[in-house]
Design a protein around this motif. Structure first.
Motif, PDB file in Angstrom:
ATOM      1  N   ILE A  29       0.848  -1.204   0.000  1.00  0.00           N
ATOM      2  CA  ILE A  29       0.000   0.000   0.000  1.00  0.00           C
ATOM      3  C   ILE A  29       0.881   1.250   0.000  1.00  0.00           C
ATOM      4  N   ALA A  30       1.918   1.238   0.842  1.00  0.00           N
ATOM      5  CA  ALA A  30       2.822   2.389   0.918  1.00  0.00           C
ATOM      6  C   ALA A  30       3.437   2.672  -0.442  1.00  0.00           C
ATOM      7  N   SER A  31       3.857   1.615  -1.120  1.00  0.00           N
ATOM      8  CA  SER A  31       4.475   1.783  -2.442  1.00  0.00           C
ATOM      9  C   SER A  31       3.454   2.255  -3.468  1.00  0.00           C
ATOM     10  N   ALA A  32       2.264   1.660  -3.455  1.00  0.00           N
ATOM     11  CA  ALA A  32       1.245   2.011  -4.456  1.00  0.00           C
ATOM     12  C   ALA A  32       0.747   3.438  -4.294  1.00  0.00           C
ATOM     13  N   LEU A  33       0.708   3.925  -3.051  1.00  0.00           N
ATOM     14  CA  LEU A  33       0.172   5.263  -2.804  1.00  0.00           C
ATOM     15  C   LEU A  33       1.261   6.294  -2.530  1.00  0.00           C
ATOM     16  N   ASP A  34       2.522   5.847  -2.536  1.00  0.00           N
ATOM     17  CA  ASP A  34       3.656   6.723  -2.270  1.00  0.00           C
ATOM     18  C   ASP A  34       3.516   7.429  -0.913  1.00  0.00           C
ATOM     19  N   ILE A  35       3.198   6.642   0.089  1.00  0.00           N
ATOM     20  CA  ILE A  35       3.113   7.168   1.457  1.00  0.00           C
ATOM     21  C   ILE A  35       3.965   6.259   2.358  1.00  0.00           C
ATOM     22  N   SER A  36       4.238   6.733   3.562  1.00  0.00           N
ATOM     23  CA  SER A  36       5.078   5.938   4.470  1.00  0.00           C
ATOM     24  C   SER A  36       4.252   4.828   5.133  1.00  0.00           C
ATOM     25  N   ILE A  37       4.949   3.849   5.690  1.00  0.00           N
ATOM     26  CA  ILE A  37       4.272   2.772   6.427  1.00  0.00           C
ATOM     27  C   ILE A  37       3.488   3.368   7.607  1.00  0.00           C
ATOM     28  N   GLY A  38       4.095   4.364   8.255  1.00  0.00           N
ATOM     29  CA  GLY A  38       3.432   5.012   9.389  1.00  0.00           C
ATOM     30  C   GLY A  38       2.116   5.657   8.969  1.00  0.00           C
ATOM     31  N   THR A  39       2.104   6.243   7.771  1.00  0.00           N
ATOM     32  CA  THR A  39       0.874   6.861   7.267  1.00  0.00           C
ATOM     33  C   THR A  39      -0.168   5.795   6.949  1.00  0.00           C
ATOM     34  N   VAL A  40       0.294   4.649   6.407  1.00  0.00           N
ATOM     35  CA  VAL A  40      -0.637   3.538   6.162  1.00  0.00           C
ATOM     36  C   VAL A  40      -1.283   3.125   7.482  1.00  0.00           C
ATOM     37  N   GLU A  41      -0.455   2.974   8.511  1.00  0.00           N
ATOM     38  CA  GLU A  41      -0.965   2.560   9.828  1.00  0.00           C
ATOM     39  C   GLU A  41      -1.982   3.550  10.370  1.00  0.00           C
ATOM     40  N   SER A  42      -1.627   4.841  10.312  1.00  0.00           N
ATOM     41  CA  SER A  42      -2.525   5.830  10.916  1.00  0.00           C
ATOM     42  C   SER A  42      -3.823   5.948  10.116  1.00  0.00           C
ATOM     43  N   ARG A  43      -3.732   5.875   8.789  1.00  0.00           N
ATOM     44  CA  ARG A  43      -4.970   5.962   7.998  1.00  0.00           C
ATOM     45  C   ARG A  43      -5.858   4.742   8.236  1.00  0.00           C
ATOM     46  N   LEU A  44      -5.211   3.593   8.400  1.00  0.00           N
ATOM     47  CA  LEU A  44      -5.988   2.375   8.630  1.00  0.00           C
ATOM     48  C   LEU A  44      -6.733   2.434   9.960  1.00  0.00           C
ATOM     49  N   HIS A  45      -6.028   2.866  10.996  1.00  0.00           N
ATOM     50  CA  HIS A  45      -6.715   2.860  12.304  1.00  0.00           C
ATOM     51  C   HIS A  45      -7.798   3.919  12.350  1.00  0.00           C
ATOM     52  N   ARG A  46      -7.570   5.049  11.673  1.00  0.00           N
ATOM     53  CA  ARG A  46      -8.629   6.080  11.640  1.00  0.00           C
ATOM     54  C   ARG A  46      -9.826   5.580  10.833  1.00  0.00           C
ATOM     55  N   ALA A  47      -9.526   4.892   9.726  1.00  0.00           N
ATOM     56  CA  ALA A  47     -10.610   4.364   8.884  1.00  0.00           C
ATOM     57  C   ALA A  47     -11.420   3.329   9.655  1.00  0.00           C
ATOM     58  N   ARG A  48     -10.728   2.452  10.374  1.00  0.00           N
ATOM     59  CA  ARG A  48     -11.432   1.394  11.114  1.00  0.00           C
ATOM     60  C   ARG A  48     -12.277   1.976  12.243  1.00  0.00           C
ATOM     61  N   GLU A  49     -11.718   2.971  12.907  1.00  0.00           N
ATOM     62  CA  GLU A  49     -12.436   3.608  14.007  1.00  0.00           C
ATOM     63  C   GLU A  49     -13.693   4.298  13.474  1.00  0.00           C
ATOM     64  N   ALA A  50     -13.515   5.055  12.380  1.00  0.00           N
ATOM     65  CA  ALA A  50     -14.653   5.774  11.789  1.00  0.00           C
ATOM     66  C   ALA A  50     -15.692   4.791  11.264  1.00  0.00           C
ATOM     67  N   LEU A  51     -15.207   3.708  10.670  1.00  0.00           N
ATOM     68  CA  LEU A  51     -16.121   2.723  10.087  1.00  0.00           C
ATOM     69  C   LEU A  51     -16.957   2.041  11.170  1.00  0.00           C
ATOM     70  N   ALA A  52     -16.326   1.702  12.275  1.00  0.00           N
ATOM     71  CA  ALA A  52     -17.062   1.052  13.367  1.00  0.00           C
ATOM     72  C   ALA A  52     -18.184   1.962  13.860  1.00  0.00           C
ATOM     73  N   LYS A  53     -17.882   3.255  13.993  1.00  0.00           N
ATOM     74  CA  LYS A  53     -18.907   4.212  14.450  1.00  0.00           C
ATOM     75  C   LYS A  53     -20.034   4.326  13.435  1.00  0.00           C
ATOM     76  N   LYS A  54     -19.648   4.440  12.156  1.00  0.00           N
ATOM     77  CA  LYS A  54     -20.659   4.616  11.098  1.00  0.00           C
ATOM     78  C   LYS A  54     -21.546   3.386  10.956  1.00  0.00           C
ATOM     79  N   VAL A  55     -20.937   2.211  11.028  1.00  0.00           N
ATOM     80  CA  VAL A  55     -21.718   0.976  10.880  1.00  0.00           C
ATOM     81  C   VAL A  55     -22.778   0.895  11.972  1.00  0.00           C
ATOM     82  N   LYS A  56     -22.372   1.197  13.193  1.00  0.00           N
ATOM     83  CA  LYS A  56     -23.330   1.125  14.305  1.00  0.00           C
ATOM     84  C   LYS A  56     -24.451   2.155  14.119  1.00  0.00           C
TER      85      LYS A  56
END
Lengths: 152, 203
Positions: free
Chosen positions: B169-196
């Motif tokens: 993902i980092a290579s495909a989007l030209d972002i750092s691994i840390g950015t992948v991690e932070s975007r993933l956890h924010r996405a998962r957190e937001a998704l859990a709230k939205k789904v509920k």
């Protein structure tokens, strides 16, 4: 540990990217925080549901169609640059005066046919070479900006 | 966690093909397209949210790439470079449509796969289990993903649905691994709230 600090640990744990120390910290927090434990359960279940969808596969024949379209476009001189990177270079890196000079030079190159269409796969068609620009001097972020990628 | 053996070997193969293609080898170019169009397609699909658009992006990406291959000095970065072209074109497509653009998951969520999700939500929302059908949950999840921020949705879907590694993902989007991690956890957190929230609204 506060609840806000556990979200990233939860996400990394779901991907198996949390070390033993992190897993222990997370477990300790979850044991005393039913809210976070339930949230992790929803995250895990969401993840399981999405993973069940399965990887998107391109349609059969797409690679062949794309390759032929590109090769035909190249043969007919209809290819376009991946990005007009030299104009982006002017926009981001060079002062206005230099920009004018480069633009004028580029126009001359195009007018003489050396830079137009890139009819063959050849290093000679690289505008960097034509304009004597050292691509190695361009930073990774600069290339990213040239390619329109947001830089975090 | 670095790339594993097979990933490195594939990287070397793409690099070798890119060098040959840059030298004018037509067969190598075709093989390069075959080898890389999958990830280009997935990146385009997750940005555009439409298979038809993603196919168009793949074709345009290689048309744009063929004249520039020779200018890529680091052949090892070819896949990332192709993804960058795809991202640009896909983003332009989405921007051009503005509010008319509709992102879609473009894949059915099988009713049977939401059982665990139903149970997890029911544990938070007592009584919801009886009220929510599996189809409703699938619809709620699709809608919740579509509502995520673009940058979060792209990372989440590439990881969860397409199974790309953090490194890919980092290579495909030209972002750092840390950015992948932070975007993933924010996405998962937001998704859990939205789904509920959406599940409550859908019942």
């Amino acid at each position: 540990m506060r609840c806000s600090g556990t979200k990233e640990l939860m996400s990394r744990s779901l991907d198996g990217r949390l070390d033993k120390e992190g897993e222990a910290t997370l477990s300790q927090h979850l044991a005393g925080c039913p809210g976070c434990a339930k949230e992790l359960a929803v995250m895990r279940a969401t993840s399981t549901t999405l993973r069940a969808i399965g990887r998107a596969e391109p349609p059969a024949g797409l690679a062949r169609r794309a390759a032929l379209a590109a090769l035909n476009a190249q043969r007919e001189g209809k290819t376009v640059r991946a990005t007009s990177w030299w104009s982006e270079l002017v926009r981001f890196a060079w002062p206005a005066a230099t920009a004018s000079a480069v633009a004028a030079a580029a126009l001359l190159v195009v007018a003489s046919g050396q830079g137009a269409g890139a009819p063959e796969l050849s290093r000679d068609s690289d505008p960097a070479a034509v304009l004597s620009i050292d691509r190695d001097a361009i930073s990774g972020n600069m290339m990213s900006r040239m390619l329109g990628e947001e830089v975090d | 966690m670095n790339e594993t053996g097979p990933a490195q070997s594939e990287g070397a193969e793409v690099e070798a093909l890119a060098r040959k293609a840059a030298a004018g080898d037509r067969d190598a170019f075709e093989a390069l397209v075959e080898k890389t169009h999958g990830v280009v397609f997935r990146v385009a699909l997750r940005i555009c949210g439409s298979r038809a658009d993603a196919e168009d992006v793949v074709q345009e990406t290689f048309i744009r790439a063929i004249s520039g291959l020779a200018t890529v000095k680091d052949a090892g970065a070819t896949k990332g470079w192709l993804c960058a072209i795809a991202r640009n074109y896909a983003t332009d497509k989405v921007r051009a449509r503005g509010r008319r653009h509709i992102w879609s998951l473009d894949a059915p969520i099988e009713a049977g796969s939401t059982t665990l999700l139903g149970e997890a939500i029911a544990s938070e929302e007592p009584g919801a289990e009886e009220q929510l059908g599996n189809q409703q949950l699938g619809a709620a999840l699709s809608e919740a993903i579509a509502e995520l921020k673009d940058k979060h949705r792209v990372v989440l879907t590439l990881r969860e649905i397409d199974g790309l590694s953090y490194e890919e993902i980092a290579s495909a989007l030209d972002i750092s691994i840390g950015t992948v991690e932070s975007r993933l956890h924010r996405a998962r957190e937001a998704l859990a709230k939205k789904v509920k929230k959406l599940a409550r609204e859908l019942d």
